[in-house]
Design an enzyme around this catalytic site. Structure first.
Site, PDB file in Angstrom:
ATOM      1  N   HIS A   1      43.585-100.818 -16.414  1.00 26.95           N
ATOM      2  CA  HIS A   1      42.852-100.105 -17.452  1.00 26.95           C
ATOM      3  C   HIS A   1      43.831 -99.322 -18.332  1.00 26.95           C
ATOM      4  CE1 HIS A   1      39.067 -98.541 -19.029  1.00 26.95           C
ATOM      5  NE2 HIS A   1      39.661 -97.361 -19.139  1.00 26.95           N
TER       6      HIS A   1
ATOM      7  N   SER B   1      37.520 -98.470 -23.508  1.00 24.53           N
ATOM      8  CA  SER B   1      36.918 -97.774 -22.373  1.00 24.53           C
ATOM      9  C   SER B   1      35.560 -97.188 -22.767  1.00 24.53           C
ATOM     10  CB  SER B   1      37.882 -96.710 -21.850  1.00 24.53           C
ATOM     11  OG  SER B   1      37.487 -96.234 -20.592  1.00 24.53           O
TER      12      SER B   1
ATOM     13  N   ASP C   1      41.362-103.791 -13.283  1.00 28.79           N
ATOM     14  CA  ASP C   1      40.472-102.730 -13.742  1.00 28.79           C
ATOM     15  C   ASP C   1      39.162-102.718 -12.958  1.00 28.79           C
ATOM     16  OD1 ASP C   1      39.154-100.810 -15.265  1.00 28.79           O
ATOM     17  OD2 ASP C   1      39.339-101.893 -17.161  1.00 28.79           O
TER      18      ASP C   1
END
Length: 309
Positions: free
Chosen positions: A281, A157, A251
Site C-alpha cells: 500500500h 487509498s 496490500d
C-alpha cells in the site's frame, strides 16, 4: 512473493526515518505521522508548473485546494485529486509528490482537494466536499480557464474511495460528468475479513488500522448500504465512468480492488486493472527507490492522459 528490491529499500528507509515518530494512536498522531513522512521523503517538484493555493466557497465552509497547472497551458483538462490517509490524515502537502507529477505527465491542471476529515467531520463531509470540488471546476471553468468537459477524478487509498463515490454521483446526476476514475489502491468495502485482510504482509497498513479508519469515517455505522460511503454497495455498476484500478499484491485492500474492477468490467465499464507484484500500500511514494513504482506511475498517468484527450 517478497517485496521488489526497490520497494524493500524504501520500506527500510521509511522504518529507519520514522524511528521515534509518534505512535499512530489519536487522529493528531496519525496526521503528524503522515506529515513527517511527507516531509522526510519529499521529492523535488518537477519543473514547468504553476502552483496556486485556492479555496472553494461552499455552504458554511471553505474547501482548500491546490492547483497544479502546466506552465503555458491554454485551457487544459482537469484531474480532481483526493488524497489518501484513511480519511483521518493526509493533506494536499503530503500528497504533492503525486499530484505535481500527474500534472506534468498528463498535461492537465490537477486540483488537489483538502476535504474535511473525520472524526471531527464524519461522513458525508469528505464526500460532499469532493463533489463540491468537481462542481466548482465545472461551474467556474471560465474563471479557472480550464476545459471542464474533460474531467477525470483520481485518488489513492481513502481518496480512491472518494473518487469512486464521486464517479457514482456523476453517473447518478449528483455531480458533473467525468471521463474517468483512477483508483489507486482504493478503499472500497467494509469487509475486513477478506483473505487479503487476513493474509496480507503489508508492512504499514494493517487490518486494525483500516477498522479504525472506517469507524472514524462512518462513526461505527459499518453496515450501511450507502454507496457514496461504501462504493462496493452500489446496486448497479452499469454506466459508471471508465476506470483504472491500481492494486498492490501485499496490500490488505487487494481483494476489494480486484472485486470492484471485476464488477465494473462485468457491467460493461471499460476497466484496466493492474495488480503489481512485490508492492505494498502506498508504493507510488517509493519512486526514488523503485523502478516498478516509477513505471506504474507513468502507466497510470498515460491512462489518465488518454481519457482526457
Amino acid at each position: 512473493m517478497a517485496l521488489e528490491a526497490g520497494i524493500a529499500a524504501y520500506v527500510a528507509a521509511l522504518q529507519n526515518e520514522m524511528t521515534g515518530a509518534p505512535a499512530a494512536v489519536t487522529p493528531d498522531d496519525r496526521r503528524r505521522w503522515f506529515a513527517i513522512r511527507g516531509d522526510r521523503f519529499r521529492l523535488p517538484l518537477p519543473e514547468g508548473l504553476d502552483i496556486v493555493d485556492d479555496f472553494i466557497c461552499a455552504s458554511g465552509r471553505e474547501i482548500p485546494v491546490r492547483r497544479y497547472r502546466p506552465t503555458g497551458a491554454g485551457r487544459p483538462p482537469v484531474v480532481v485529486y483526493f488524497h489518501g490517509g484513511g480519511w483521518v490524515a493526509g493533506s494536499i502537502a503530503t500528497h504533492e509528490m503525486l499530484t505535481a507529477v500527474i500534472a506534468v505527465e498528463t498535461g492537465a491542471e490537477v486540483v488537489s482537494v483538502h476535504y474535511r476529515r473525520p472524526p471531527e467531520n464524519a461522513y458525508p463531509a469528505a464526500f460532499d466536499d469532493c463533489v463540491e470540488a468537481v462542481r466548482w471546476v465545472a461551474d467556474f471553468r471560465d474563471v479557472l480557464s480550464v476545459d471542464a468537459d474533460r474531467i477525470v477524478v483520481a485518488g489513492d487509498s481513502a481518496g480512491g474511495n472518494l473518487a469512486a463515490a464521486v464517479a457514482i454521483a456523476s453517473r447518478d446526476g449528483r455531480a458533473p460528468e467525468i471521463r474517468g476514475q483512477a483508483l489507486i489502491y482504493p478503499v472500497l468495502d467494509v469487509d475486513v475479513d477478506r483473505p487479503s485482510y487476513r493474509n496480507a504482509c503489508d508492512p504499514f497498513l494493517l487490518r486494525d488500522s483500516m477498522i479504525y479508519y472506517w469507524n472514524a469515517y462512518l462513526q461505527g455505522r459499518l453496515q450501511t448500504n450507502d454507496p457514496f460511503a461504501v462504493p462496493m454497495r452500489v446496486p448497479s455498476f452499469s454506466g459508471l465512468a471508465r476506470a483504472y484500478v491500481l492494486a498492490a499484491d501485499h496490500d490488505v485492500l487487494l481483494d476489494e480492488a480486484v472485486d470492484y474492477a471485476e464488477r465494473l468490467a462485468a457491467a460493461g465499464v471499460a476497466t484496466e486493472l493492474r495488480i503489481v507484484e512485490g508492492t505494498m500500500h502506498g508504493f507510488l511514494r517509493a519512486r526514488a527507490y523503485s523502478e516498478v513504482a516509477r513505471t506504474e506511475m507513468t502507466a497510470m498517468c498515460r491512462w489518465v492522459r488518454a481519457r482526457l484527450a
